[in-house]
Design an enzyme around this catalytic site. Sequence first.
Site, PDB file in Angstrom:
ATOM      1  N   ALA A  99       0.897  -1.357  -0.041  1.00  0.00           N
ATOM      2  CA  ALA A  99      -0.026  -0.005   0.183  1.00  0.00           C
ATOM      3  C   ALA A  99       1.057   1.008   0.035  1.00  0.00           C
ATOM      4  O   ALA A  99       2.100   1.186   0.370  1.00  0.00           O
ATOM      5  CB  ALA A  99      -1.136   0.059   1.250  1.00  0.00           C
ATOM      6  N   GLY A 142       0.901  -4.856   1.035  1.00  0.00           N
ATOM      7  CA  GLY A 142      -0.538  -4.995   0.227  1.00  0.00           C
ATOM      8  C   GLY A 142      -0.181  -5.639  -1.115  1.00  0.00           C
ATOM      9  O   GLY A 142      -1.115  -6.277  -1.892  1.00  0.00           O
ATOM     10  N   GLU A 145      -0.518  -9.361  -0.424  1.00  0.00           N
ATOM     11  CA  GLU A 145      -1.810  -9.442  -0.254  1.00  0.00           C
ATOM     12  C   GLU A 145      -2.693  -9.567  -1.433  1.00  0.00           C
ATOM     13  O   GLU A 145      -3.675 -10.539  -1.820  1.00  0.00           O
ATOM     14  CB  GLU A 145      -2.618  -8.324   0.838  1.00  0.00           C
ATOM     15  N   GLU A 165       4.870  -5.359   7.186  1.00  0.00           N
ATOM     16  CA  GLU A 165       4.095  -3.900   7.928  1.00  0.00           C
ATOM     17  C   GLU A 165       4.647  -3.797   9.324  1.00  0.00           C
ATOM     18  O   GLU A 165       4.655  -2.770   9.814  1.00  0.00           O
ATOM     19  CB  GLU A 165       2.462  -4.588   7.917  1.00  0.00           C
TER      20      GLU A 165
END
Length: 251
Positions: A99, A142, A145, A165
């Site tokens: 992200a 992300g 993911e 993260e």
Amino acid sequence: MAFLCRSASSLLKSSRAAPAVLSAVRLYSSGGQYEYILVEKRGEKSNVGFIQLNRPKALNALCDGLMKEVGQALDVFEADGNVGAIVITGSEKAFAAGADIKEMQNRTFQECYGGNFLAHWNRVSTVKKPVIAAVNGFALGGGCELAMMCDIIYAGEKAQFGQPEILLGTIPGAGGTQRLTRAVGKSLAMEMVLTGDRINAQEAKQSAFELTLAEGNRLEKRLFHATFATDDRKEGMTAFVEKRKANFQDN
Ligand code: CO8
């Protein structure tokens, strides 16, 4: 989701070989211009929806705009009866480095919780057509993911998967703790999430297991039963019995 490390190179090669074609189709049929992704239909029958993440300077960091565009492209491909499967890829250097940290940096708890921050990411996992992640380079946070939301991962030799993260003081938020556990097992998933360490394609494949046997068998049985609600299941078995080629209608 399954890890396959045979290589994403053929998919990536063709995208490198045809940059002009890719930019020419940025408008694709949705009508809007995509800023962060390249979209086209590929294959002899133009029946593969192809989405390439295209923020090279930010290693394809998944900013809000990019993920919204991915959602739009998926909507278009899902509605296109000619498209049978969808490929999501990045570049050789990065599938996606996570992200967009710069975008998240100053967000408050109230904003995230109240606005259900990044809820629309889930779109990838709700597509009814098979979605393949062709991964090379970084697939982090992300990005990892996003790959795991796809049905199949083809990983190239340079692929690196990780959930770093923890190194940013946060945790995975788009299914990482759940899907990674199912993909590589609890022990390795815990290690990756707790240390931020990355694994390569070979390690991902070697560790790969999906659901527990009982869960998998239950799901499989239900899906098997569900095929009996389709005309194509009837046609397939009838064709076998009648010693002819099946004429499937996707019904
Ligand atoms: N966000 C924003 N920008 C990024 C990101 C990112 N995730 N990753 C890289 N960039 C940018 C860098 O800031 C840099 O930009 P600039 O040149 O303007 O400084 C450019 O990309 C190149 O990056 P580097 O210079 O760092 O390149 P290196 O080759 O040295 O390193 C790495 C590559 C190792 C990938 C490094 O960039 C890195 O560690 N990136 C961050 C990886 C990361 O922590 N990802 C997890 C992010 S958090 C997350 O994904 C949570 C998901 C929650 C989803 C919730 C849904 C509900």
